[in-house]
Design a protein around this motif. Structure first.
Motif, mmCIF file in Angstrom:
data_model
loop_
_atom_site.group_PDB
_atom_site.id
_atom_site.type_symbol
_atom_site.label_atom_id
_atom_site.label_comp_id
_atom_site.label_asym_id
_atom_site.label_seq_id
_atom_site.Cartn_x
_atom_site.Cartn_y
_atom_site.Cartn_z
ATOM 1 N N ASP A 92 -4.005 -0.399 -4.437
ATOM 2 C CA ASP A 92 -2.673 0.084 -3.860
ATOM 3 C C ASP A 92 -2.263 1.198 -4.563
ATOM 4 O OD1 ASP A 92 -2.426 -2.270 -1.737
ATOM 5 O OD2 ASP A 92 -2.230 -3.561 -3.305
ATOM 6 N N VAL A 93 -2.361 1.314 -5.836
ATOM 7 C CA VAL A 93 -1.647 2.193 -6.785
ATOM 8 C C VAL A 93 -2.487 2.555 -7.774
ATOM 9 C CG1 VAL A 93 -0.011 2.572 -8.599
ATOM 10 C CG2 VAL A 93 0.491 0.982 -6.612
ATOM 11 N N ILE A 94 -2.509 3.863 -8.099
ATOM 12 C CA ILE A 94 -3.478 4.505 -9.106
ATOM 13 C C ILE A 94 -2.581 4.935 -10.196
ATOM 14 C CG2 ILE A 94 -3.386 6.818 -7.845
ATOM 15 C CD1 ILE A 94 -6.309 7.142 -8.846
ATOM 16 N N LEU A 95 -2.995 4.570 -11.495
ATOM 17 C CA LEU A 95 -1.903 4.776 -12.661
ATOM 18 C C LEU A 95 -2.787 5.528 -13.650
ATOM 19 C CD1 LEU A 95 0.429 2.286 -14.007
ATOM 20 C CD2 LEU A 95 -1.037 3.469 -15.443
ATOM 21 N N GLY A 96 -2.284 6.706 -14.169
ATOM 22 C CA GLY A 96 -2.894 7.350 -15.320
ATOM 23 C C GLY A 96 -3.428 8.540 -15.090
ATOM 24 N N LYS A 104 -6.009 17.875 -8.524
ATOM 25 C CA LYS A 104 -7.472 17.291 -7.996
ATOM 26 C C LYS A 104 -7.108 16.207 -7.078
ATOM 27 C CE LYS A 104 -10.922 17.744 -10.546
ATOM 28 N NZ LYS A 104 -11.986 17.547 -11.652
ATOM 29 N N ALA A 105 -6.276 15.233 -7.608
ATOM 30 C CA ALA A 105 -5.941 13.840 -6.764
ATOM 31 C C ALA A 105 -5.306 14.457 -5.452
ATOM 32 C CB ALA A 105 -5.190 13.025 -7.366
ATOM 33 N N ILE A 106 -4.341 15.381 -5.536
ATOM 34 C CA ILE A 106 -3.491 15.713 -4.431
ATOM 35 C C ILE A 106 -4.232 16.524 -3.298
ATOM 36 C CG2 ILE A 106 -1.595 16.996 -3.436
ATOM 37 C CD1 ILE A 106 -0.263 16.688 -6.308
ATOM 38 N N ASP A 107 -5.270 17.385 -3.818
ATOM 39 C CA ASP A 107 -6.162 18.040 -3.005
ATOM 40 C C ASP A 107 -7.281 17.006 -2.344
ATOM 41 O OD1 ASP A 107 -4.740 20.144 -3.636
ATOM 42 O OD2 ASP A 107 -6.288 21.032 -4.948
ATOM 43 N N ALA A 108 -7.445 16.081 -2.954
ATOM 44 C CA ALA A 108 -8.350 15.216 -2.386
ATOM 45 C C ALA A 108 -7.932 14.369 -1.255
ATOM 46 C CB ALA A 108 -9.005 13.837 -3.400
ATOM 47 N N HIS A 109 -6.429 14.132 -1.119
ATOM 48 C CA HIS A 109 -5.875 13.569 0.023
ATOM 49 C C HIS A 109 -5.907 12.144 -0.217
ATOM 50 C CE1 HIS A 109 -4.827 17.585 1.911
ATOM 51 N NE2 HIS A 109 -6.189 17.646 1.810
ATOM 52 N N ILE A 110 -5.860 11.563 -1.309
ATOM 53 C CA ILE A 110 -6.145 10.355 -1.539
ATOM 54 C C ILE A 110 -4.604 9.492 -1.921
ATOM 55 C CG2 ILE A 110 -8.235 10.326 -2.352
ATOM 56 C CD1 ILE A 110 -7.092 10.021 -5.325
ATOM 57 N N LEU A 111 -3.582 10.296 -1.971
ATOM 58 C CA LEU A 111 -2.261 9.760 -2.262
ATOM 59 C C LEU A 111 -1.220 9.972 -1.160
ATOM 60 C CD1 LEU A 111 -2.066 11.622 -5.822
ATOM 61 C CD2 LEU A 111 -2.521 9.165 -5.273
ATOM 62 N N GLU A 112 -0.467 8.915 -1.024
ATOM 63 C CA GLU A 112 0.789 8.892 -0.230
ATOM 64 C C GLU A 112 2.047 9.264 -0.902
ATOM 65 O OE1 GLU A 112 1.939 8.211 3.563
ATOM 66 O OE2 GLU A 112 0.179 7.362 2.954
ATOM 67 N N SER A 113 2.744 10.388 -0.419
ATOM 68 C CA SER A 113 4.154 10.816 -1.018
ATOM 69 C C SER A 113 5.113 9.603 -0.933
ATOM 70 C CB SER A 113 4.782 11.911 -0.253
ATOM 71 O OG SER A 113 5.872 12.290 -0.712
ATOM 72 N N TYR A 114 5.851 9.318 -2.168
ATOM 73 C CA TYR A 114 6.545 8.313 -2.142
ATOM 74 C C TYR A 114 7.718 8.751 -3.363
ATOM 75 C CZ TYR A 114 9.212 4.083 -3.064
ATOM 76 O OH TYR A 114 10.352 3.088 -3.290
ATOM 77 N N GLY A 267 1.120 9.791 -14.681
ATOM 78 C CA GLY A 267 1.757 9.504 -13.484
ATOM 79 C C GLY A 267 1.001 7.963 -12.595
ATOM 80 N N ALA A 268 1.689 7.713 -11.747
ATOM 81 C CA ALA A 268 1.221 6.669 -10.828
ATOM 82 C C ALA A 268 1.527 7.006 -9.416
ATOM 83 C CB ALA A 268 1.829 5.349 -11.292
ATOM 84 N N GLY A 269 0.753 6.586 -8.693
ATOM 85 C CA GLY A 269 1.021 7.075 -7.224
ATOM 86 C C GLY A 269 0.193 6.032 -6.210
ATOM 87 N N ILE A 270 0.835 6.009 -5.084
ATOM 88 C CA ILE A 270 0.468 5.110 -4.068
ATOM 89 C C ILE A 270 -0.910 5.774 -3.213
ATOM 90 C CG2 ILE A 270 1.029 3.773 -1.953
ATOM 91 C CD1 ILE A 270 3.954 3.864 -2.889
ATOM 92 N N LEU A 271 -1.852 4.826 -3.133
ATOM 93 C CA LEU A 271 -3.165 5.283 -2.501
ATOM 94 C C LEU A 271 -2.811 5.432 -0.916
ATOM 95 C CD1 LEU A 271 -5.656 3.658 -4.746
ATOM 96 C CD2 LEU A 271 -5.535 5.981 -4.536
ATOM 97 N N LYS A 272 -3.244 6.483 -0.258
ATOM 98 C CA LYS A 272 -3.373 6.522 0.980
ATOM 99 C C LYS A 272 -4.208 5.364 1.998
ATOM 100 C CE LYS A 272 -2.695 10.524 2.858
ATOM 101 N NZ LYS A 272 -3.095 11.929 3.330
ATOM 102 N N GLY A 273 -3.508 4.701 2.421
ATOM 103 C CA GLY A 273 -4.140 3.501 3.167
ATOM 104 C C GLY A 273 -4.188 2.057 2.350
ATOM 105 N N ALA A 274 -3.248 1.984 1.344
ATOM 106 C CA ALA A 274 -3.197 1.006 0.511
ATOM 107 C C ALA A 274 -2.992 -0.264 1.305
ATOM 108 C CB ALA A 274 -2.108 1.102 -0.383
ATOM 109 N N PRO A 275 -3.781 -1.307 1.180
ATOM 110 C CA PRO A 275 -3.624 -2.419 1.813
ATOM 111 C C PRO A 275 -2.281 -3.166 1.693
ATOM 112 C CG PRO A 275 -5.769 -2.616 0.713
ATOM 113 C CD PRO A 275 -4.744 -1.449 0.228
#
Length: 346
Positions: A92-96, A104-114, A267-275
Motif C-alpha cells: 500500500d505504501v512505499i517508504l524510503g 524516477k518513482a514519479i516518472d514510473a507512474h507507481i505513485l498516487e498523489s495524496y 519520503g513515503a508515498g501511496i502506491l497506485k492500485g494499493a489494495p
C-alpha cells in the motif's frame, strides 16, 4: 399474467445485477487485507533499533489497523521492487525514497498523489526536495557527511578533494549507488562539486585506490566502520549524535566541509492500485504526526520533517548543520553512476 411475469423478470434482473456489481460477501482474506496496511521499506528502518517497531505499535493502537513492514533491502531496492510489481501491486505504501530517486518513482507512474491532512507541519523547502504534486510526503532529512574516527592516525579531511589523498588508501567505506540511497547521495555530492565532465571522472579515478569496499546498503557499510575496518564512511551529519546518546563516546565526528554538503530528504508515498488505499492514507497522515515524528531522532538518527518536534541534546552536541546545501539533477546523477561504476569495476 403478462404484467405479473414482467414484474418478476425485473426483480430477478435487479437481484442478479446487484450480485454482479459487488454486493456479495467478502472473503476472510479480503476482510483481513482491508484491516492491514503493507509498507515496503529498507532494512535499517525496521531493525530492532530503528523507528519501525515503535511506529508500528503506535499506529496500530491509534487506528486499530494492522501494520506490516516488508524489508526490501536499501532505498533503491525498495523502488525496484515496487516498479516490478507495478501491474500486480502487493503493498500500500512505499517508504524510503529520497530526493535522488523520487523523480524516477514519479516518472514510473507507481505513485498516487495524496496531500496529508496535517501537511502544514512540513517546511516548504523540505517538501519541495521531493517535487511538487504530493506524490511523496517527507518524513525525515539530513545532510550527507564523511563520518571520521578521530582515533585514527590519518588527518581529518576538510573537503571531498582531500579524500583522494594517498594517505587515505583503503580507508574509505562507501555504498553502491545502484542499490543504496547513501551511495547515490555521495555520487550526487561529487557531481555538485566537480560537475559532470572529465573533472568528475578524474576525481573518481583518484578516489578509487582509497575505497576499502562498497557495500550494498548503509547498514553493512556503517557496521564495518563501527568495527574499525576503516576510519571514514559515508553517512549523515546526524549520525555522530547516536554515539553520544547511546554509547557515550564522541570520537566519531561529522566534519563540515566549507564547499557544502548534499542533502537527503526521505519520503513515503501511496502506491497506485494499493489494495488498501484508505489505510495507506491513514498511515501517511500518522507518519508525519507529532507522535510518529518524535520517535525518529533517537531511532532513525535523522531530522524529523515535522517542524514541531524538538531535537534531543545529543543533536545539539554532535549533529552539525552545514551552512551550504548542495543538490544535483537526478537524471544527471543516474547517468554519471553508469560511468563511475565502469571506473570502479575495471
Amino acid at each position: 399474467m403478462l404484467k405479473s411475469s414482467y414484474f418478476k423478470f425485473i426483480v430477478v434482473s435487479i437481484i442478479g445485477l446487484t450480485a454482479l456489481t459487488g454486493c456479495t460477501k467478502k472473503t476472510p482474506a479480503e476482510i483481513a487485507r482491508a484491516n492491514e496496511v503493507v509498507v515496503y521499506t529498507y532494512d535499517s528502518f525496521i531493525s530492532e533499533w530503528g523507528p519501525g517497531p515503535q511506529i508500528e505499535e503506535l499506529f496500530e493502537k491509534e487506528t486499530g489497523l494492522n501494520l506490516t513492514f516488508v524489508d526490501c533491502g536499501d532505498g533503491v531496492q525498495v523502488l525496484s521492487r515496487a516498479v516490478l510489481e507495478k501491474k500486480s501491486v502487493q503493498a500500500d505504501v512505499i517508504l524510503g525514497l529520497d530526493n535522488n530517486i523520487s523523480k524516477k518513482a514519479i516518472d514510473a507512474h507507481i505513485l498516487e498523489s495524496y496531500k496529508p491532512a496535517n501537511s502544514s507541519v512540513i517546511p516548504e523547502d523540505v517538501r519541495m526536495q521531493l517535487g511538487d504534486g504530493w506524490y511523496l510526503t517527507p518524513f525525515d532529512y539530513s545532510h550527507f557527511a564523511m563520518i571520521f574516527d578521530t582515533r585514527s592516525k590519518v588527518p581529518c579531511p576538510k573537503s571531498l578533494e582531500d579524500l583522494t589523498d594517498p594517505v587515505y588508501a583503503k580507508k574509505i567505506i562507501l555504498m553502491d549507488p545502484r542499490t543504496s540511497t547513501p551511495g547515490l547521495g555521495f555520487v550526487a555530492w561529487t557531481i555538485s562539486i566537480f560537475g559532470t565532465g572529465d573533472e568528475l571522472m578524474n576525481y573518481w579515478k583518484a578516489l578509487k585506490p582509497n575505497i576499502l569496499t562498497m557495500t550494498p546498503g548503509w547498514s553493512a557499510g556503517y557496521g564495518l566502520f563501527k568495527k574499525g575496518e576503516a576510519p571514514l564512511v559515508i553517512s549523515y551529519t546526524t549520525s555522530p549524535a547516536s554515539h553520544v546518546e547511546y554509547d557515550n563516546i564522541d570520537y566519531f565526528i561529522a566534519p563540515v566541509f566549507e564547499e557544502g554538503h548534499s542533502i537527503q530528504v526521505e519520503g513515503a508515498g501511496i502506491l497506485k492500485g494499493a489494495p488498501n488505499k484508505a489505510g495507506a492514507e491513514k498511515f501517511i497522515d500518522f507518519l508525519i504526526s507529532d507522535a510518529a515524528q518524535s520517535t525518529l531522532p533517537l531511532t532513525q538518527w535523522m531530522n524529523p520533517a515535522n517542524k514541531n518536534v524538538e531535537l534531543p541534546d545529543s543533536y545539539k552536541k554532535a549533529a552539525p548543520v552545514p551552512a551550504k546545501t548542495l543538490t544535483a539533477d537526478p537524471d544527471i546523477t543516474d547517468a554519471a553512476v553508469v560511468e563511475i561504476m565502469k571506473i570502479l569495476e575495471n
